[in-house]
Design a protein around this motif. Structure first.
Motif, PDB file in Angstrom:
ATOM      1  N   HIS A 135     -17.610 -40.222 -57.779  1.00  0.00           N
ATOM      2  CA  HIS A 135     -18.857 -40.766 -58.374  1.00  0.00           C
ATOM      3  C   HIS A 135     -19.892 -39.698 -58.009  1.00  0.00           C
ATOM      4  O   HIS A 135     -21.171 -40.157 -57.609  1.00  0.00           O
TER       5      HIS A 135
ATOM      6  N   CYS B  52     -21.328 -44.783 -66.315  1.00  0.00           N
ATOM      7  CA  CYS B  52     -20.420 -45.195 -65.522  1.00  0.00           C
ATOM      8  C   CYS B  52     -20.666 -46.577 -65.172  1.00  0.00           C
ATOM      9  O   CYS B  52     -21.610 -46.812 -64.910  1.00  0.00           O
TER      10      CYS B  52
ATOM     11  N   CYS C 162     -20.518 -47.368 -62.463  1.00  0.00           N
ATOM     12  CA  CYS C 162     -21.206 -47.526 -60.942  1.00  0.00           C
ATOM     13  C   CYS C 162     -22.719 -47.353 -61.168  1.00  0.00           C
ATOM     14  O   CYS C 162     -23.446 -47.657 -60.416  1.00  0.00           O
TER      15      CYS C 162
ATOM     16  N   CYS D 220     -19.886 -39.120 -64.328  1.00  0.00           N
ATOM     17  CA  CYS D 220     -19.266 -38.978 -62.742  1.00  0.00           C
ATOM     18  C   CYS D 220     -17.693 -38.435 -63.022  1.00  0.00           C
ATOM     19  O   CYS D 220     -17.238 -38.502 -64.342  1.00  0.00           O
TER      20      CYS D 220
HETATM   21 ZN   LIG Z   1     -19.960 -43.493 -61.207  1.00  0.00          ZN
END
Ligand SMILES: [Zn+2]
Length: 305
Positions: free
Chosen positions: A164, A174, A176, A181
């Motif tokens: 990440h 992403c 996240c 990423c």
């Molecule tokens: Zn990510």
């Protein structure tokens, strides 16, 4: 003797590991991912420990090491694995210590990629190197760091989580919350997804990185480009890490590495164009050596060291 537990979204494994890092006894049970409650998932951990404790060598166990799918918080002793929905801030260390067979013995916790790093540094491809980055490239991309001869996990245990970091400023969003990423470009899922988007026709049994690798070996241009793109993203991430902390070696494991030189050859080539400063140029790239035992051997390493 160290009791080691390796918790993943698919299986929960246990093993007895001696002080030399040799795995003596291995047991495994499927993870109850559909389980309703946290306790039901933990029941499988308790069963794995009971299986191990049935071995006569259990009497020599002095400590327990646990590697878990992340995120983990080693400061709090909790885990919140993405693939195990029932566990959010689950107090894994306290629960394992409370098992009757463990009886309050010391329990060390680490994330799965950090455990793999500890294993490869102890007994595998990073052995003898003071500064290493170890990556697990599979459905996601995880990684861990060895700095000045010691695994560096950070305060919560997530340091080195290279999957990440952004390698493409305007890249895909992403899950996240960030974008571009490394994981979105280099995971097995990303390799297969990109190949399909570029017109590669997957076989009937599904679009997997292994199937892309088969096509690449047969000379398919899109499949070769999919591995080249993933290798380039990995090279950028590894070069950035080498520039940041000075690395001697990058070790790569995980299911996608079954592609071998299909990934490693372009990775080494792209690394020459990203790791350009004199103190990064000697960086070695190696395939991981411990395979599926890395999780258990690494959990033991975290408990011992
Ligand atoms: Zn990510």
């Amino acid at each position: 003797m160290i009791a080691a537990i390796d918790i993943g979204g698919t299986k929960i494994a246990g093993g007895l590991v001696d002080a030399d890092g040799t795995l003596h006894h291995r047991v495994e049970r499927p993870t109850r991912r559909q389980a309703a409650g946290a306790g039901e998932v933990f029941a499988t951990v308790a069963e794995v420990v009971a299986d191990l404790a049935a071995d006569p060598r259990w009497t020599r166990v002095e400590r327990v090491g646990v590697g878990s799918a992340g995120p983990v918080d080693i400061g709090k002793g909790t885990v919140s694995p993405v693939n195990i929905a029932a566990w959010r801030d689950f107090p894994l260390v306290a629960e394992v210590r409370a098992l009757p067979q463990v009886a309050g013995a010391p329990v060390a916790l680490g994330g799965d990629a950090v455990a793999m790093t500890a294993a490869e540094h102890w007994r595998g491809a990073a052995r003898g190197f003071a500064n290493a980055l170890c990556l697990v490239v599979s459905t996601g991309v995880g990684a861990g760091l060895v700095l000045d001869g010691r695994v560096y996990a950070g305060p919560t245990g997530n340091a080195g989580h290279l999957g990440h970091i952004t390698v493409d400023l305007d890249g895909e969003p992403c899950p996240c919350g960030s974008r571009g990423c490394l994981e979105r470009m280099a995971s097995g899922t990303a390799i297969a997804g990109w190949a399909v988007a570029q017109g590669w026709r997957p076989p009937a049994d599904g679009a997997t990185a292994a199937a892309v690798a088969d096509s690449a070996r047969a000379g398919d241009a899109v499949a070769l480009a999919a591995f080249d793109r993933a290798a380039r993203a990995l090279a950028a991430g590894i070069a950035a890490t080498a520039t940041l902390v000075e690395l001697d070696v990058a070790v790569l494991g995980g299911g996608v590495l079954r592609a071998g030189e299909l990934l490693l050859e372009p990775l080494r080539r792209h690394l020459r164009s990203y790791a350009t400063l004199p103190f990064t140029r000697h960086l070695a790239v190696r395939a991981a050596e411990l395979g599926t035992d890395a999780g258990l051997i690494g959990a033991a390493a975290l408990a011992l060291h």
